[in-house]
Motif scaffolding. Structure first.
Motif, PDB file in Angstrom:
ATOM      1  N   TYR A 191       0.836  -1.197   0.000  1.00 16.94           N
ATOM      2  CA  TYR A 191       0.000   0.000   0.000  1.00 16.94           C
ATOM      3  C   TYR A 191       0.873   1.250   0.000  1.00 16.94           C
ATOM      4  CZ  TYR A 191      -3.872   3.053   1.532  1.00 16.94           C
ATOM      5  OH  TYR A 191      -4.827   4.033   1.649  1.00 16.94           O
ATOM      6  N   SER A 192       1.896   1.256   0.829  1.00 14.90           N
ATOM      7  CA  SER A 192       2.814   2.390   0.885  1.00 14.90           C
ATOM      8  C   SER A 192       3.532   2.582  -0.444  1.00 14.90           C
ATOM      9  CB  SER A 192       3.818   2.211   2.022  1.00 14.90           C
ATOM     10  OG  SER A 192       3.151   2.226   3.273  1.00 14.90           O
ATOM     11  N   ALA A 193       3.851   1.486  -1.115  1.00 13.54           N
ATOM     12  CA  ALA A 193       4.488   1.577  -2.443  1.00 13.54           C
ATOM     13  C   ALA A 193       3.526   2.197  -3.456  1.00 13.54           C
ATOM     14  CB  ALA A 193       4.951   0.195  -2.908  1.00 13.54           C
ATOM     15  N   VAL A 194       2.247   1.851  -3.392  1.00 11.70           N
ATOM     16  CA  VAL A 194       1.242   2.440  -4.285  1.00 11.70           C
ATOM     17  C   VAL A 194       1.137   3.939  -4.010  1.00 11.70           C
ATOM     18  CG1 VAL A 194      -1.232   2.508  -4.825  1.00 11.70           C
ATOM     19  CG2 VAL A 194      -0.062   0.309  -4.626  1.00 11.70           C
ATOM     20  N   VAL A 195       1.083   4.314  -2.753  1.00 14.77           N
ATOM     21  CA  VAL A 195       1.013   5.733  -2.397  1.00 14.77           C
ATOM     22  C   VAL A 195       2.267   6.455  -2.900  1.00 14.77           C
ATOM     23  CG1 VAL A 195       1.051   7.373  -0.467  1.00 14.77           C
ATOM     24  CG2 VAL A 195      -0.507   5.406  -0.403  1.00 14.77           C
ATOM     25  N   ARG A 196       3.419   5.884  -2.656  1.00 19.49           N
ATOM     26  CA  ARG A 196       4.691   6.493  -3.085  1.00 19.49           C
ATOM     27  C   ARG A 196       4.703   6.733  -4.597  1.00 19.49           C
ATOM     28  NH1 ARG A 196       7.375   3.491  -0.070  1.00 19.49           N
ATOM     29  NH2 ARG A 196       7.701   1.761  -1.492  1.00 19.49           N
ATOM     30  N   GLU A 197       4.255   5.754  -5.367  1.00 19.72           N
ATOM     31  CA  GLU A 197       4.236   5.894  -6.825  1.00 19.72           C
ATOM     32  C   GLU A 197       3.206   6.937  -7.256  1.00 19.72           C
ATOM     33  OE1 GLU A 197       5.307   5.200 -10.846  1.00 19.72           O
ATOM     34  OE2 GLU A 197       6.329   4.977  -8.925  1.00 19.72           O
ATOM     35  N   SER A 198       2.056   6.963  -6.585  1.00 15.09           N
ATOM     36  CA  SER A 198       1.042   7.955  -6.964  1.00 15.09           C
ATOM     37  C   SER A 198       1.540   9.369  -6.677  1.00 15.09           C
ATOM     38  CB  SER A 198      -0.282   7.684  -6.254  1.00 15.09           C
ATOM     39  OG  SER A 198      -0.207   7.998  -4.887  1.00 15.09           O
ATOM     40  N   LEU A 200      -2.082   4.923   8.431  1.00  9.61           N
ATOM     41  CA  LEU A 200      -1.131   4.400   7.451  1.00  9.61           C
ATOM     42  C   LEU A 200      -1.167   5.236   6.176  1.00  9.61           C
ATOM     43  CD1 LEU A 200       0.856   2.300   6.305  1.00  9.61           C
ATOM     44  CD2 LEU A 200      -1.127   0.896   5.699  1.00  9.61           C
ATOM     45  N   THR A 201      -2.366   5.597   5.737  1.00  6.38           N
ATOM     46  CA  THR A 201      -2.512   6.411   4.527  1.00  6.38           C
ATOM     47  C   THR A 201      -1.836   7.764   4.715  1.00  6.38           C
ATOM     48  OG1 THR A 201      -4.603   5.306   4.029  1.00  6.38           O
ATOM     49  CG2 THR A 201      -4.195   7.403   2.918  1.00  6.38           C
ATOM     50  N   ILE A 202      -2.046   8.376   5.863  1.00  7.89           N
ATOM     51  CA  ILE A 202      -1.430   9.679   6.136  1.00  7.89           C
ATOM     52  C   ILE A 202       0.086   9.549   6.191  1.00  7.89           C
ATOM     53  CG2 ILE A 202      -1.218  11.527   7.846  1.00  7.89           C
ATOM     54  CD1 ILE A 202      -4.214  10.873   8.577  1.00  7.89           C
ATOM     55  N   ALA A 203       0.588   8.579   6.931  1.00 18.71           N
ATOM     56  CA  ALA A 203       2.033   8.401   7.074  1.00 18.71           C
ATOM     57  C   ALA A 203       2.696   8.095   5.735  1.00 18.71           C
ATOM     58  CB  ALA A 203       2.323   7.288   8.082  1.00 18.71           C
ATOM     59  N   ALA A 204       2.055   7.277   4.914  1.00 18.01           N
ATOM     60  CA  ALA A 204       2.632   6.926   3.610  1.00 18.01           C
ATOM     61  C   ALA A 204       2.719   8.151   2.709  1.00 18.01           C
ATOM     62  CB  ALA A 204       1.807   5.820   2.954  1.00 18.01           C
ATOM     63  N   HIS A 205       1.694   8.984   2.721  1.00 14.22           N
ATOM     64  CA  HIS A 205       1.740  10.208   1.910  1.00 14.22           C
ATOM     65  C   HIS A 205       2.816  11.162   2.414  1.00 14.22           C
ATOM     66  CE1 HIS A 205      -2.090   8.974   0.123  1.00 14.22           C
ATOM     67  NE2 HIS A 205      -1.794   9.831  -0.827  1.00 14.22           N
ATOM     68  N   GLU A 206       2.869  11.341   3.719  1.00 10.07           N
ATOM     69  CA  GLU A 206       3.882  12.231   4.293  1.00 10.07           C
ATOM     70  C   GLU A 206       5.283  11.749   3.935  1.00 10.07           C
ATOM     71  OE1 GLU A 206       3.752  15.062   6.241  1.00 10.07           O
ATOM     72  OE2 GLU A 206       1.586  15.252   6.345  1.00 10.07           O
ATOM     73  N   ALA A 207       5.520  10.436   4.048  1.00  8.69           N
ATOM     74  CA  ALA A 207       6.837   9.882   3.722  1.00  8.69           C
ATOM     75  C   ALA A 207       7.175  10.058   2.250  1.00  8.69           C
ATOM     76  CB  ALA A 207       6.884   8.393   4.107  1.00  8.69           C
TER      77      ALA A 207
END
Length: 114
Positions: free
Chosen positions: A10-17, A47-54
């Motif tokens: 999920y974090s990888a998807v967020v990172r790519e987006s 998790l969604t917030i942290a992944a976007h922030e990262a």
């Protein structure tokens, strides 16, 4: 899939987006919280917030989207008595900004921020 594997994917998807999102733009995600096999909430919203922030997109706005109640009022009394779990009839609307929020707003409105 384990929660840890899901969180990584999920974090990888967020990172790519976020990577492909143009600078000075908003991104909005609608997510609902999820429960694990033991019935406890997993923490998809944080998790969604942290992944976007990262990934470089800053948490900018949040709101609640109310879903149709449907059969929730009929199901919830028994669910509450059995497990003390409340019925979830909403989702979280999380907005992030990559870059400058004023320029992101101008990109949407075609001019100055109002």
């Amino acid at each position: 899939m384990t929660w840890s594997d899901f969180a990584d994917a999920y974090s990888a998807v967020v990172r790519e987006s976020v990577r492909v999102l143009a600078d000075d733009r908003f991104s909005t995600w609608v997510v609902g919280e999820v429960r694990g096999s033991t019935g406890r909430l997993r923490g998809l919203v944080p998790l969604t917030i942290a992944a976007h922030e990262a990934a470089g997109a800053r948490f900018y706005n949040d709101s609640i989207l109310l879903n149709s109640l449907g059969t929730a009022p009929m199901r919830l009394p028994n669910q509450w008595r059995a497990s003390r779990k409340v019925g979830r009839v909403h989702q979280y609307v999380l907005t992030f900004v990559k870059g400058d929020p004023k320029r992101a707003t101008q990109a949407i409105t075609g001019g100055g921020a109002e």
